[in-house]
Design a protein around this motif. Structure first.
Motif, PDB file in Angstrom:
ATOM      1  N   THR A  36      22.275  24.965  69.422  1.00  0.00           N
ATOM      2  CA  THR A  36      21.778  24.741  68.072  1.00  0.00           C
ATOM      3  C   THR A  36      22.533  25.599  67.062  1.00  0.00           C
ATOM      4  OG1 THR A  36      19.595  24.246  68.984  1.00  0.00           O
ATOM      5  CG2 THR A  36      19.701  24.744  66.638  1.00  0.00           C
ATOM      6  N   LEU A  37      22.800  26.848  67.413  1.00  0.00           N
ATOM      7  CA  LEU A  37      23.557  27.730  66.522  1.00  0.00           C
ATOM      8  C   LEU A  37      24.996  27.251  66.347  1.00  0.00           C
ATOM      9  CD1 LEU A  37      22.269  31.259  67.605  1.00  0.00           C
ATOM     10  CD2 LEU A  37      21.847  30.064  65.442  1.00  0.00           C
ATOM     11  N   LEU A  38      25.603  26.750  67.416  1.00  0.00           N
ATOM     12  CA  LEU A  38      26.957  26.209  67.293  1.00  0.00           C
ATOM     13  C   LEU A  38      26.987  25.013  66.352  1.00  0.00           C
ATOM     14  CD1 LEU A  38      28.277  26.429  70.952  1.00  0.00           C
ATOM     15  CD2 LEU A  38      29.326  27.481  68.952  1.00  0.00           C
ATOM     16  N   ILE A  39      26.022  24.123  66.480  1.00  0.00           N
ATOM     17  CA  ILE A  39      25.968  22.951  65.602  1.00  0.00           C
ATOM     18  C   ILE A  39      25.720  23.387  64.159  1.00  0.00           C
ATOM     19  CG2 ILE A  39      24.648  20.878  65.037  1.00  0.00           C
ATOM     20  CD1 ILE A  39      24.284  20.514  68.083  1.00  0.00           C
ATOM     21  N   GLY A  40      24.800  24.319  63.966  1.00  0.00           N
ATOM     22  CA  GLY A  40      24.527  24.831  62.615  1.00  0.00           C
ATOM     23  C   GLY A  40      25.752  25.491  61.997  1.00  0.00           C
ATOM     24  N   GLY A  41      26.486  26.256  62.794  1.00  0.00           N
ATOM     25  CA  GLY A  41      27.725  26.864  62.304  1.00  0.00           C
ATOM     26  C   GLY A  41      28.790  25.832  62.009  1.00  0.00           C
ATOM     27  N   GLY A  42      28.790  24.751  62.756  1.00  0.00           N
ATOM     28  CA  GLY A  42      29.752  23.681  62.523  1.00  0.00           C
ATOM     29  C   GLY A  42      29.531  22.970  61.194  1.00  0.00           C
ATOM     30  N   PHE A  43      28.281  22.871  60.773  1.00  0.00           N
ATOM     31  CA  PHE A  43      28.006  22.252  59.476  1.00  0.00           C
ATOM     32  C   PHE A  43      28.459  23.149  58.328  1.00  0.00           C
ATOM     33  CE2 PHE A  43      24.661  19.712  61.782  1.00  0.00           C
ATOM     34  CZ  PHE A  43      25.376  18.532  61.712  1.00  0.00           C
ATOM     35  N   LEU A  44      28.686  24.414  58.621  1.00  0.00           N
ATOM     36  CA  LEU A  44      29.236  25.335  57.620  1.00  0.00           C
ATOM     37  C   LEU A  44      30.730  25.548  57.865  1.00  0.00           C
ATOM     38  CD1 LEU A  44      26.364  27.980  57.677  1.00  0.00           C
ATOM     39  CD2 LEU A  44      26.711  26.144  56.021  1.00  0.00           C
ATOM     40  N   GLY A  45      31.385  24.553  58.419  1.00  0.00           N
ATOM     41  CA  GLY A  45      32.780  24.647  58.828  1.00  0.00           C
ATOM     42  C   GLY A  45      33.758  24.867  57.698  1.00  0.00           C
TER      43      GLY A  45
END
Length: 91
Positions: A36-45
């Motif tokens: 979940t944190l990886l996906i959330g960080g990806g949206f802030l790419g």
């Protein structure tokens, strides 16, 4: 012979991508939180250090524990191979 280039070694707590081994949590809740944190960080790419590469990595981690993500990932993989059969695979 398997055509998969990734696997999850749950005993050692590692995600194995061809020759690259990435550690990940052994507990189910830890893997879900990490995905979940990886996906959330990806949206802030668009920000420095974070990148859009984090979204597929997060989905890959989540697909180990969540069947709905696993089914979607598999459907996309099958679709991709049908659409681009000429793409050479490493091996």
């Amino acid at each position: 012979m398997s055509t998969r280039k990734y696997r999850i070694d749950a005993e050692r707590g590692r995600l194995v991508l061809d020759r690259l081994e990435i550690p990940f949590p052994r507990s189910r809740s830890g893997r879900i939180a990490a995905g979940t944190l990886l996906i959330g960080g990806g949206f802030l790419g668009f920000l420095p250090i974070l990148g859009f590469w984090m979204v597929p990595a997060g989905l890959l981690v989540l697909s180990h524990d969540l069947s709905i993500v696993r089914r979607r990932r598999r459907r996309i993989a099958v679709w991709w191979r049908k659409r681009y059969p000429q793409v050479k695979r490493a091996g």
